[in-house]
Design an enzyme around this catalytic site. Structure first.
Site, PDB file in Angstrom:
ATOM      1  N   HIS A 163       0.858  -1.187   0.000  1.00 22.24           N
ATOM      2  CA  HIS A 163       0.000   0.000   0.000  1.00 22.24           C
ATOM      3  C   HIS A 163       0.891   1.233   0.000  1.00 22.24           C
ATOM      4  O   HIS A 163       2.090   1.156   0.288  1.00 22.24           O
ATOM      5  CB  HIS A 163      -0.948   0.022   1.201  1.00 22.24           C
ATOM      6  CG  HIS A 163      -0.259   0.032   2.534  1.00 22.24           C
ATOM      7  ND1 HIS A 163       0.429   1.127   3.013  1.00 22.24           N
ATOM      8  CD2 HIS A 163      -0.129  -0.928   3.490  1.00 22.24           C
ATOM      9  CE1 HIS A 163       0.937   0.851   4.213  1.00 22.24           C
ATOM     10  NE2 HIS A 163       0.618  -0.394   4.525  1.00 22.24           N
ATOM     11  N   ASP A 284      -2.019 -19.445  12.760  1.00 26.68           N
ATOM     12  CA  ASP A 284      -0.813 -19.909  13.433  1.00 26.68           C
ATOM     13  C   ASP A 284      -0.860 -19.521  14.910  1.00 26.68           C
ATOM     14  O   ASP A 284      -0.908 -18.333  15.250  1.00 26.68           O
ATOM     15  CB  ASP A 284       0.415 -19.295  12.759  1.00 26.68           C
ATOM     16  CG  ASP A 284       1.698 -19.978  13.168  1.00 26.68           C
ATOM     17  OD1 ASP A 284       2.153 -19.744  14.313  1.00 26.68           O
ATOM     18  OD2 ASP A 284       2.243 -20.741  12.362  1.00 26.68           O
ATOM     19  N   SER A 299       2.987  -5.008   6.972  1.00 26.19           N
ATOM     20  CA  SER A 299       2.606  -4.690   5.602  1.00 26.19           C
ATOM     21  C   SER A 299       3.697  -5.140   4.643  1.00 26.19           C
ATOM     22  O   SER A 299       4.858  -4.771   4.808  1.00 26.19           O
ATOM     23  CB  SER A 299       2.422  -3.186   5.433  1.00 26.19           C
ATOM     24  OG  SER A 299       1.318  -2.720   6.131  1.00 26.19           O
TER      25      SER A 299
END
Length: 335
Positions: A163, A284, A299
């Site tokens: 992003h 997980d 990110s």
């Protein structure tokens, strides 16, 4: 340091820095490419191509309070390019130009969004220090921590974040070339419902491991140096054939080396053309225990399914940190 990923208080939040309309296989026509899997943290420092105004303030003078920036109709977010014909790249450049100008009227050239224009401005002398000022608070670069997604074999071109880097208003910053540094994660603020978590890290080298040249809607891009060793990174093919089901992400939540964590692709969006192509859920147990799921700084963490790179983590659900969005690799390649 300005945080590289700004917290956006809403139903969803971008990771450090999410509704899907379709649940079907994402099959975009794109050629498979061999890439090295990232997952390692990186420290980003990029210039703004000028000095950005981050605040406007009053100056106390002998005649009273005054703010030249307000009088010239300058605003937060504007980037000062020149002052009195002198190129401005930093706050120090402005101080030098003001000192040389000696309080005279001058022309100031700024960039606002995509528009560039000039104004006449008259600096005032600060009563407390005797220096001429414009009444602006300045930053000339942005820096922070994110995750590298992939490095192309041969060209060493990399993609990261998934992003754009944005300002306080959520607007994409027009960043100039920058440097990428090796980074070590030293602490984790665990994500909780209603509050995003965050990775804390330190830059650990001075010369940089890569250069960055582009900030766009799908991430930060650039090239790794020839001296950076890629031999320890898994070499895989990219794929656009993502389907709901089991997958893994590579991410670093301690130190410098990424580890593999289990996730599940819940939905696949064939319509979104930017960075919200998957809804994923962290399954997980070790990652959930350490971070609560997805946190700022993750990110760009690569997502692999059936041994192939299909995309990267981009966002976290504010009301459920175990869930978030991912971007398809097809939207990152070619930048």
């Amino acid at each position: 340091m300005q945080k590289f990923f700004h917290k956006i208080r809403a139903v969803m939040i971008v990771i450090g820095l999410l509704l899907v309309v379709a649940a079907s296989s994402l099959s975009v026509s794109a050629q498979s490419l061999e890439v090295y899997v990232g997952g390692m943290p990186a420290g980003f420092t990029m210039g703004l191509g000028g000095a950005q105004i981050v605040g406007v303030c009053e100056i106390l003078t002998e005649e009273g309070v005054s703010c030249p920036a307000k009088e010239a109709q300058l605003d937060v977010g504007d980037i000062i390019l020149t002052y009195g014909g002198v190129r401005i790249d930093s706050a120090a450049d402005i101080d030098r130009a003001l000192s040389a100008n000696g309080g005279k009227d001058a022309e100031i050239c700024v960039r606002r969004d995509e528009e560039q224009f000039s104004k006449k401005i008259t600096p005032v002398k600060d009563l407390s220090c005797g220096k001429y000022k414009l009444g602006v608070l300045i930053r000339d670069s942005v820096s922070g921590i994110g995750t590298v997604t992939y490095i192309e074999k041969g060209s060493r071109r990399f993609g990261s974040l998934g992003h754009a880097v944005s300002d306080e208003r959520g607007e994409k910053l027009a960043l100039q070339k920058g440097t990428i540094y090796a980074c070590s994660i030293v602490n984790v603020i665990r994500g909780e419902r209603g509050r995003a978590g965050e990775l804390k890290g330190l830059f650990i080298n001075e010369r940089g491991i890569a250069s960055a040249d582009r900030n766009c809607e799908t991430g930060i891009y650039g090239n790794f140096t020839n001296g950076y060793d890629l031999s320890k990174r898994p070499l895989v093919e990219t794929s656009t054939n993502a389907v709901p089901g089991k997958a893994v992400i590579y991410s670093t939540i301690d130190g410098t080396e990424p580890k593999e964590y289990a996730v599940s692709i819940v939905k696949v969006d064939t319509i979104n053309s930017k960075n919200k192509n998957f809804v994923l859920k962290v399954t997980d147990e070790a990652l959930l225990k350490s971070t609560g799921g997805i946190v700022q700084g993750m990110s760009g963490s690569p997502i692999l399914q059936n041994g192939k790179l299909i995309g990267a983590v981009t966002h976290v659900f504010l009301n459920d940190p175990s869930r978030g969005y991912g971007i398809s690799i097809s939207n990152m390649l070619g930048n």
